[in-house]
Design an enzyme around this catalytic site. Structure first.
Site, PDB file in Angstrom:
ATOM      1  N   HIS A   1      -7.410  -5.889  -0.179  1.00 57.76           N
ATOM      2  CA  HIS A   1      -6.226  -5.037  -0.044  1.00 57.76           C
ATOM      3  C   HIS A   1      -5.201  -5.648   0.906  1.00 57.76           C
ATOM      4  O   HIS A   1      -4.007  -5.393   0.776  1.00 57.76           O
ATOM      5  CB  HIS A   1      -6.646  -3.646   0.446  1.00 57.76           C
TER       6      HIS A   1
ATOM      7  N   SER B   1       0.822  -1.208   0.000  1.00 56.95           N
ATOM      8  CA  SER B   1       0.000   0.000   0.000  1.00 56.95           C
ATOM      9  C   SER B   1       0.863   1.268   0.000  1.00 56.95           C
ATOM     10  O   SER B   1       1.772   1.406  -0.812  1.00 56.95           O
ATOM     11  CB  SER B   1      -0.962  -0.050   1.195  1.00 56.95           C
TER      12      SER B   1
ATOM     13  N   ASP C   1      -9.210  -5.808  -4.663  1.00 62.15           N
ATOM     14  CA  ASP C   1      -8.846  -4.661  -3.825  1.00 62.15           C
ATOM     15  C   ASP C   1      -9.884  -3.557  -3.990  1.00 62.15           C
ATOM     16  O   ASP C   1     -10.105  -3.059  -5.089  1.00 62.15           O
ATOM     17  CB  ASP C   1      -7.463  -4.158  -4.244  1.00 62.15           C
TER      18      ASP C   1
END
Length: 260
Positions: free
Chosen positions: A238, A81, A210
């Site tokens: 995610h 991320s 995601d």
């Protein structure tokens, strides 16, 4: 398989704790694994207001990379991320110590634009109401404010952990902390270099389900700054380290075998 060294970099508001499943599996396979808490994350004692630059936020990672001697094996840097931007900074400074950078559903900077470009481009396109109960804040100089966030439990359940075990969502609700957002004001305008970051082997792992970093945006980042190899975990949310830990570890072991 020869013993390899992995360094794991977490997402915004998270910490080294988010890698507990992956760390255990990689170590069981015989590898050396370090999961780093970025500043103001996990058990790192820094407070958000002390973080004025990307270097400040990335300091624990940079300190660890600096501690590695010339006799140490090169590391496989795995970034998740928003952790992709601190990882890119580390690769820019310590390219000679890194065999590969793996971007796991991560923001992947290029060497043409400011470091935060890929984050700003997506974040500004998301309507505020889609963030649900996430709390945003500002701090620092009012003329050049820095931004912070704390992911809300409803947002995490719907957008971040929707395919992950409920136990891991509950863990995250207990452990997430206010973090800086890696905006242009925090990261500055100077792009990463082709000689440093741009010279390191990069692999991207796409999370196919995601809800926060959509697959089409992950693929756009890959087109924007092509990588050595693209891999995919089709059913991962995610948080692939929670929703698909076995599949993720299998890919990381494959990467270690190929590139380290």
């Amino acid at each position: 398989m020869e013993k390899k060294r992995f360094v794991l970099v977490h997402a915004v508001c998270h910490g080294a704790w988010s890698w507990y499943k992956v760390k255990t599996k990689l170590e069981a396979a015989g590898h050396c694994v370090t999961a780093v808490d970025l500043a103001a994350s996990g058990i790192n004692m820094t407070i958000v207001e002390e973080i004025q630059t990307l270097m400040d936020y990335s300091k624990p990672l940079l300190n660890f990379m600096s501690s590695l001697g010339s006799d140490d094996d090169k590391v496989i840097l795995v970034a998740h991320s928003m952790g992709g931007i601190p990882a890119a900074l580390a690769a820019d400074i310590f390219s000679c110590k890194i065999s590969a950078v793996v971007f796991l559903a991560a923001f992947m900077p290029d060497t043409r634009n400011p470091p935060a470009y890929v984050f700003e481009k997506l974040i500004r396109s998301i309507p505020r109401e889609e963030w649900l109960d996430t709390a945003f804040g500002r701090y620092g100089n009012p003329d050049c404010p820095l931004e912070s966030a704390l992911l809300g439990p409803k947002f995490m359940a719907k957008k971040v952990y929707q395919r992950s075990p409920i136990e891991d969502l509950e863990l995250a609700k207990m452990l997430v902390r206010v973090n800086p957002l890696v905006t242009n004001n925090l990261a500055g305008a100077r792009s990463f270099t082709g000689e440093g970051y741009g010279s390191v082997t990069r692999i991207y792992i796409i999370s196919g389900e995601d809800n926060i970093l959509p697959e089409d945006y992950q693929r756009w980042m890959i087109r924007n700054f092509p990588v050595k190899e693209v891999m995919e975990i089709k059913d991962a949310d995610h948080m692939a380290m929670f929703s698909k830990p076995k599949e993720l570890c299998a890919l990381l072991l494959e990467i270690a075998d190929k590139y380290a």
